[in-house]
Design a protein around this motif. Structure first.
Motif, PDB file in Angstrom:
ATOM      1  N   ASP A 357       4.652   1.220 -97.116  1.00  0.00           N
ATOM      2  CA  ASP A 357       4.651  -0.168 -96.632  1.00  0.00           C
ATOM      3  C   ASP A 357       3.243  -0.644 -96.320  1.00  0.00           C
ATOM      4  O   ASP A 357       2.944  -1.834 -96.457  1.00  0.00           O
ATOM      5  CB  ASP A 357       5.522  -0.282 -95.378  1.00  0.00           C
ATOM      6  CG  ASP A 357       7.011  -0.341 -95.684  1.00  0.00           C
ATOM      7  OD1 ASP A 357       7.371  -0.730 -96.813  1.00  0.00           O
ATOM      8  OD2 ASP A 357       7.818   0.013 -94.798  1.00  0.00           O
ATOM      9  N   ARG A 358       2.375   0.278 -95.917  1.00  0.00           N
ATOM     10  CA  ARG A 358       0.991  -0.096 -95.613  1.00  0.00           C
ATOM     11  C   ARG A 358       0.153  -0.226 -96.887  1.00  0.00           C
ATOM     12  O   ARG A 358      -0.522  -1.244 -97.097  1.00  0.00           O
ATOM     13  CB  ARG A 358       0.370   0.965 -94.691  1.00  0.00           C
ATOM     14  CG  ARG A 358      -1.149   0.897 -94.548  1.00  0.00           C
ATOM     15  CD  ARG A 358      -1.623  -0.201 -93.609  1.00  0.00           C
ATOM     16  NE  ARG A 358      -1.181   0.071 -92.260  1.00  0.00           N
ATOM     17  CZ  ARG A 358      -1.840   0.850 -91.394  1.00  0.00           C
ATOM     18  NH1 ARG A 358      -2.974   1.423 -91.754  1.00  0.00           N
ATOM     19  NH2 ARG A 358      -1.377   1.035 -90.178  1.00  0.00           N
ATOM     20  N   HIS A 359       0.204   0.770 -97.738  1.00  0.00           N
ATOM     21  CA  HIS A 359      -0.741   0.821 -98.849  1.00  0.00           C
ATOM     22  C   HIS A 359      -0.180   0.288-100.166  1.00  0.00           C
ATOM     23  O   HIS A 359      -0.954   0.011-101.086  1.00  0.00           O
ATOM     24  CB  HIS A 359      -1.246   2.252 -99.033  1.00  0.00           C
ATOM     25  CG  HIS A 359      -1.995   2.768 -97.840  1.00  0.00           C
ATOM     26  ND1 HIS A 359      -3.160   2.200 -97.385  1.00  0.00           N
ATOM     27  CD2 HIS A 359      -1.720   3.790 -96.977  1.00  0.00           C
ATOM     28  CE1 HIS A 359      -3.590   2.848 -96.319  1.00  0.00           C
ATOM     29  NE2 HIS A 359      -2.738   3.822 -96.049  1.00  0.00           N
ATOM     30  N   TRP A 360       1.140   0.192-100.292  1.00  0.00           N
ATOM     31  CA  TRP A 360       1.755  -0.425-101.461  1.00  0.00           C
ATOM     32  C   TRP A 360       2.581  -1.622-101.007  1.00  0.00           C
ATOM     33  O   TRP A 360       3.710  -1.839-101.470  1.00  0.00           O
ATOM     34  CB  TRP A 360       2.663   0.583-102.191  1.00  0.00           C
ATOM     35  CG  TRP A 360       1.926   1.696-102.883  1.00  0.00           C
ATOM     36  CD1 TRP A 360       0.619   1.729-103.249  1.00  0.00           C
ATOM     37  CD2 TRP A 360       2.489   2.950-103.314  1.00  0.00           C
ATOM     38  NE1 TRP A 360       0.330   2.917-103.880  1.00  0.00           N
ATOM     39  CE2 TRP A 360       1.460   3.691-103.940  1.00  0.00           C
ATOM     40  CE3 TRP A 360       3.773   3.504-103.249  1.00  0.00           C
ATOM     41  CZ2 TRP A 360       1.655   4.947-104.481  1.00  0.00           C
ATOM     42  CZ3 TRP A 360       3.963   4.772-103.782  1.00  0.00           C
ATOM     43  CH2 TRP A 360       2.930   5.486-104.396  1.00  0.00           C
ATOM     44  N   ALA A 361       2.047  -2.401-100.102  1.00  0.00           N
ATOM     45  CA  ALA A 361       2.827  -3.408 -99.378  1.00  0.00           C
ATOM     46  C   ALA A 361       3.594  -4.362-100.285  1.00  0.00           C
ATOM     47  O   ALA A 361       4.742  -4.714-100.002  1.00  0.00           O
ATOM     48  CB  ALA A 361       1.902  -4.193 -98.452  1.00  0.00           C
ATOM     49  N   SER A 362       3.008  -4.787-101.376  1.00  0.00           N
ATOM     50  CA  SER A 362       3.672  -5.762-102.247  1.00  0.00           C
ATOM     51  C   SER A 362       4.466  -5.114-103.368  1.00  0.00           C
ATOM     52  O   SER A 362       5.048  -5.807-104.203  1.00  0.00           O
ATOM     53  CB  SER A 362       2.625  -6.702-102.848  1.00  0.00           C
ATOM     54  OG  SER A 362       1.720  -5.967-103.668  1.00  0.00           O
ATOM     55  N   ARG A 363       4.525  -3.765-103.379  1.00  0.00           N
ATOM     56  CA  ARG A 363       5.102  -3.083-104.540  1.00  0.00           C
ATOM     57  C   ARG A 363       6.200  -2.095-104.177  1.00  0.00           C
ATOM     58  O   ARG A 363       6.623  -1.310-105.026  1.00  0.00           O
ATOM     59  CB  ARG A 363       3.982  -2.350-105.291  1.00  0.00           C
ATOM     60  CG  ARG A 363       3.017  -3.269-106.000  1.00  0.00           C
ATOM     61  CD  ARG A 363       1.731  -2.549-106.369  1.00  0.00           C
ATOM     62  NE  ARG A 363       0.869  -2.395-105.204  1.00  0.00           N
ATOM     63  CZ  ARG A 363      -0.126  -1.517-105.137  1.00  0.00           C
ATOM     64  NH1 ARG A 363      -0.355  -0.695-106.146  1.00  0.00           N
ATOM     65  NH2 ARG A 363      -0.871  -1.433-104.054  1.00  0.00           N
ATOM     66  N   THR A 364       6.675  -2.120-102.950  1.00  0.00           N
ATOM     67  CA  THR A 364       7.618  -1.076-102.550  1.00  0.00           C
ATOM     68  C   THR A 364       8.974  -1.206-103.236  1.00  0.00           C
ATOM     69  O   THR A 364       9.749  -0.253-103.233  1.00  0.00           O
ATOM     70  CB  THR A 364       7.813  -1.067-101.029  1.00  0.00           C
ATOM     71  OG1 THR A 364       8.186  -2.368-100.579  1.00  0.00           O
ATOM     72  CG2 THR A 364       6.539  -0.630-100.328  1.00  0.00           C
ATOM     73  N   ALA A 365       9.263  -2.353-103.844  1.00  0.00           N
ATOM     74  CA  ALA A 365      10.495  -2.441-104.640  1.00  0.00           C
ATOM     75  C   ALA A 365      10.448  -1.508-105.839  1.00  0.00           C
ATOM     76  O   ALA A 365      11.491  -1.139-106.384  1.00  0.00           O
ATOM     77  CB  ALA A 365      10.721  -3.883-105.106  1.00  0.00           C
ATOM     78  N   ASP A 366       9.251  -1.116-106.243  1.00  0.00           N
ATOM     79  CA  ASP A 366       9.078  -0.192-107.375  1.00  0.00           C
ATOM     80  C   ASP A 366       8.800   1.238-106.929  1.00  0.00           C
ATOM     81  O   ASP A 366       8.488   2.094-107.763  1.00  0.00           O
ATOM     82  CB  ASP A 366       7.911  -0.659-108.256  1.00  0.00           C
ATOM     83  CG  ASP A 366       8.175  -2.001-108.926  1.00  0.00           C
ATOM     84  OD1 ASP A 366       9.358  -2.323-109.150  1.00  0.00           O
ATOM     85  OD2 ASP A 366       7.200  -2.715-109.207  1.00  0.00           O
ATOM     86  N   ALA A 367       8.888   1.507-105.621  1.00  0.00           N
ATOM     87  CA  ALA A 367       8.518   2.814-105.094  1.00  0.00           C
ATOM     88  C   ALA A 367       9.738   3.713-104.938  1.00  0.00           C
ATOM     89  O   ALA A 367      10.797   3.263-104.493  1.00  0.00           O
ATOM     90  CB  ALA A 367       7.814   2.654-103.747  1.00  0.00           C
ATOM     91  N   PHE A 368       9.589   4.967-105.320  1.00  0.00           N
ATOM     92  CA  PHE A 368      10.689   5.937-105.269  1.00  0.00           C
ATOM     93  C   PHE A 368      11.947   5.320-105.905  1.00  0.00           C
ATOM     94  O   PHE A 368      13.014   5.269-105.292  1.00  0.00           O
ATOM     95  CB  PHE A 368      10.950   6.379-103.831  1.00  0.00           C
ATOM     96  CG  PHE A 368       9.728   6.918-103.137  1.00  0.00           C
ATOM     97  CD1 PHE A 368       9.380   8.253-103.248  1.00  0.00           C
ATOM     98  CD2 PHE A 368       8.907   6.085-102.383  1.00  0.00           C
ATOM     99  CE1 PHE A 368       8.246   8.758-102.612  1.00  0.00           C
ATOM    100  CE2 PHE A 368       7.772   6.575-101.756  1.00  0.00           C
ATOM    101  CZ  PHE A 368       7.443   7.912-101.866  1.00  0.00           C
ATOM    102  N   PRO A 369      11.821   4.872-107.163  1.00  0.00           N
ATOM    103  CA  PRO A 369      12.864   4.014-107.754  1.00  0.00           C
ATOM    104  C   PRO A 369      14.000   4.803-108.403  1.00  0.00           C
ATOM    105  O   PRO A 369      14.288   4.671-109.597  1.00  0.00           O
ATOM    106  CB  PRO A 369      12.081   3.220-108.804  1.00  0.00           C
ATOM    107  CG  PRO A 369      11.047   4.187-109.286  1.00  0.00           C
ATOM    108  CD  PRO A 369      10.668   5.016-108.075  1.00  0.00           C
ATOM    109  N   TYR A 370      14.696   5.610-107.620  1.00  0.00           N
ATOM    110  CA  TYR A 370      15.685   6.520-108.187  1.00  0.00           C
ATOM    111  C   TYR A 370      16.862   5.768-108.795  1.00  0.00           C
ATOM    112  O   TYR A 370      17.334   6.105-109.887  1.00  0.00           O
ATOM    113  CB  TYR A 370      16.169   7.506-107.127  1.00  0.00           C
ATOM    114  CG  TYR A 370      15.047   8.233-106.435  1.00  0.00           C
ATOM    115  CD1 TYR A 370      13.892   8.603-107.132  1.00  0.00           C
ATOM    116  CD2 TYR A 370      15.116   8.541-105.091  1.00  0.00           C
ATOM    117  CE1 TYR A 370      12.854   9.255-106.501  1.00  0.00           C
ATOM    118  CE2 TYR A 370      14.075   9.200-104.448  1.00  0.00           C
ATOM    119  CZ  TYR A 370      12.950   9.550-105.149  1.00  0.00           C
ATOM    120  OH  TYR A 370      11.924  10.200-104.516  1.00  0.00           O
ATOM    121  N   GLY A 371      17.364   4.752-108.098  1.00  0.00           N
ATOM    122  CA  GLY A 371      18.472   3.977-108.645  1.00  0.00           C
ATOM    123  C   GLY A 371      18.100   3.285-109.936  1.00  0.00           C
ATOM    124  O   GLY A 371      18.878   3.262-110.894  1.00  0.00           O
ATOM    125  N   ALA A 372      16.891   2.720-109.989  1.00  0.00           N
ATOM    126  CA  ALA A 372      16.449   2.019-111.193  1.00  0.00           C
ATOM    127  C   ALA A 372      16.237   2.997-112.344  1.00  0.00           C
ATOM    128  O   ALA A 372      16.563   2.689-113.503  1.00  0.00           O
ATOM    129  CB  ALA A 372      15.163   1.253-110.902  1.00  0.00           C
TER     130      ALA A 372
END
Length: 469
Positions: A357-372
Motif C-alpha cells: 500500500d505504501r510503495h505500490w499505492a496505485s497498483r495494488t489491484a495488480d498485486a498478488f493477483p491469484y484470482g486473476a
C-alpha cells in the motif's frame, strides 16, 4: 514396501467415506474392502487429500532460521536492538537474527546501532525476504569487508551470507532433516529446495542418514549451471525421492527493499533493480534449454514479470516464474499461453499488504493477483519461500482463500481463491486421489469447508506408501 489401509476416510472435500488400500507405493483400491493383512491407519472420518507440496523452500536457511533470534515483531531499527538485548550473548560468538522488515520503519538500520548496543560483537541480521543483510562492524571484519552502513542488499547480501561462518555440514544436515520432518507433520510430501548451493549433492548426502521425510526437487543455483550441464543433469531426472529441478535465476529484487523492478517509479524516481538484463536472460534460457534444464525465474515487480514472459516467449519454452507479486493485466493471460507456472507464496500477501500500500499505492489491484491468474488460465503452485515465511502449507491455503491473517478485512478480496483451487495449488496440481496414483497422501481430522485453515490437525502423512507422520 508394506501394505497400508486407510480406514474411514472421506475422499476429498465432499466425497464418500471409504477405505483406501496402498501397495507398492501406489493407491491400489478405493472402496469398502477390509484391510486384510495391511497395516491400518484409522482416519476416523477425516479428509483424504493428495500430499501437500511446498514449491519454494531455502532448506538450509529455513533450518538455520529456526535457531536464530526472531525479529518479525520489530517495527523499527531501535526495536530490533531491543530484541537483541533481551538475549544473552557469549563474547566472541556470532549473533544471528532473522525476520526484520524495514519497508515501513521510521528509522534506518545501520552498523553503528549494533555496535553501540553490543560493542565489538559480530552481529548478522537477515531480513524476512533474505534480500537484506544487516551487519555490525565486527561481522563485516569477520568476512573481510568494509561497508559504509553495514546494510547489504541483493547480490552483496547473498555473497556476504555465503561468507559468514556456518555450522558443519553434519550439523546442518541434522537441522535440515528435522525441518523436513516438521514439514511432513503438516502433510507435506514434496519440497523444492532453492538453496544457493549444490542441492543435489547435499540431499544425496542426507539420504544416507535414513529414509527422507519428503520428496525433494533439487533446484540448480545459477552459478552451478555449467557444473550441472557437465554432469549431465537434466530437469526431471529422478533418483528415488530426489529429482533434479530447474535452474533459478533472478531478474529483480524484492518489494520490501524497493528493488522489485517496476514499470512505474518508486518514491525517489527509481524503478527498482534489474538484476539480469533481458538479452542475458534469453541467452541463459537458451543454454539451459539446450541441455534439458528448465528455468525458474525470480520476478516480483511488474516490469520484471513482463521481461521474464518476453524471454520465455522468445526462446519458445515454458517454465516457472517465482513470486509473480505484481503483474500487469495484459500479462496475465501470457502465463497460460506460454506454459509458464505461477509459483506464488500466498503468506507473503498479508505480510506485505502494508508495504505494498505504501510503495505500490496505485497498483495494488495488480498485486498478488491469484484470482486473476486463475481466471486467466494460469497454473498456480504454492510455496512458502521459507524462511521468508514459515514452511506451513495451511498458512498458504488460508491466506489465498481469506486474503488476510488478522482481524482486518480481506485485502483485495476479488483476488481470493476458492478452497478447491487453493488445495490444488498446494498439492502440486493434484485435485483428487484415485486408483493408480502415487501414494503421497495426507489425512486431516477436519471438514475443511468449516475448519480454521491455519490450524488443521493432520492425522497421517503418507509418502510413497510409507507413513512419515
Amino acid at each position: 514396501m508394506s501394505e497400508l489401509f486407510l480406514r474411514d476416510v472421506r475422499l476429498g472435500l465432499d466425497g464418500p467415506l471409504v477405505g483406501v488400500r496402498i501397495d507398492g507405493g501406489r493407491v491400489t483400491a478405493i472402496g469398502d474392502d477390509g484391510p486384510g493383512g495391511a497395516e491400518v491407519v484409522d482416519g476416523d472420518g477425516g479428509t483424504l487429500l493428495p500430499g501437500l507440496v511446498d514449491s519454494h523452500v531455502h532448506c538450509e536457511q529455513w533450518a538455520a532460521s529456526r535457531r536464530r533470534i526472531p525479529l518479525e515483531s520489530a517495527n523499527s531499527a531501535a526495536e530490533v536492538v531491543g530484541l537483541l538485548l533481551r538475549h544473552e550473548h557469549r563474547p566472541g560468538e556470532l549473533v544471528l537474527g532473522h525476520g526484520f522488515r524495514d519497508g515501513l520503519w521510521p528509522d534506518t538500520p545501520h552498523k553503528d546501532l549494533l555496535e553501540r548496543a553490543l560493542p565489538g560483537q559480530a552481529v548478522a541480521l537477515f531480513s524476512a525476504d533474505l534480500h537484506t543483510l544487516w551487519l555490525s562492524p565486527a561481522a563485516l571484519a569477520l568476512i573481510g569487508r568494509e561497508h559504509p552502513t553495514g546494510v547489504l542488499l541483493e547480490n552483496d547480501c547473498m555473497s556476504a551470507t555465503a561468507e559468514l561462518p556456518s555450522a558443519s555440514p553434519e550439523v546442518v544436515d541434522r537441522w535440515v532433516l528435522e525441518a523436513a520432518e516438521a514439514a511432513a507433520a503438516l502433510g507435506v510430501t514434496r519440497i523444492a529446495d532453492y538453496e544457493y548451493t549444490d542441492t543435489v549433492g547435499a540431499w544425496q548426502r542426507r539420504r544416507e542418514l535414513g529414509p527422507l521425510p519428503t520428496r525433494v526437487s533439487c533446484v540448480i543455483a545459477r552459478y552451478l549451471l555449467d557444473t550441472a550441464i557437465a554432469l549431465g543433469r537434466r530437469t526431471g531426472d529422478t533418483d528415488g525421492l530426489l529429482s533434479v529441478g530447474p535452474v533459478k535465476v533472478f531478474v529483480d529484487g524484492s518489494l520490501n527493499t524497493r528493488t522489485a523492478y517496476c514499470h512505474h517509479a518508486y518514491e525517489g524516481g527509481d524503478h527498482g533493480l534489474l538484476e539480469l538484463p533481458y538479452d542475458e536472460l534469453v541467452a541463459l534460457m537458451r543454454r539451459a534449454a539446450e541441455h534439458g534444464i528448465s528455468l525458474a525465474v525470480h520476478a516480483i515487480g511488474d516490469h520484471a514479470n513482463t521481461l521474464a514472459l518476453d524471454a520465455f516467449e522468445a526462446v519458445g519454452i515454458g517454465g516457472r516464474i517465482e513470486h509473480a507479486q505484481l503483474v500487469r493485466a495484459e500479462d496475465l493471460p501470457r502465463f497460460a499461453k506460454l506454459g509458464v507456472v505461477a509459483s506464488v507464496q500466498p503468506a507473503h500477501q498479508p505480510d506485505d499488504r502494508d508495504v505494498a500500500d505504501r510503495h505500490w499505492a496505485s497498483r495494488t489491484a495488480d498485486a498478488f493477483p491469484y484470482g486473476a491468474l486463475l481466471s486467466a488460465g494460469a497454473t498456480l503452485e504454492f510455496g512458502s519461500d521459507a524462511p521468508v515465511a514459515p514452511l506451513d502449507p495451511w498458512d498458504a491455503i488460508a491466506s489465498a482463500v481469506a486474503r488476510t491473517d488478522d482481524e482486518r478485512p480481506a485485502w483485495h478480496p476479488e483476488q481470493a481463491l476458492p478452497l478447491e483451487a487453493a488445495l490444488r495449488a498446494a498439492s502440486g496440481g493434484r485435485g483428487t486421489v484415485a486408483v493408480g496414483d502415487v501414494a503421497d497422501l495426507v489425512v486431516v481430522a477436519a471438514d475443511l469447508r468449516t475448519a480454521d485453515l491455519r490450524s488443521v490437525p493432520v492425522t497421517a502423512t503418507v509418502l510413497d506408501g510409507r507413513r512419515t507422520f
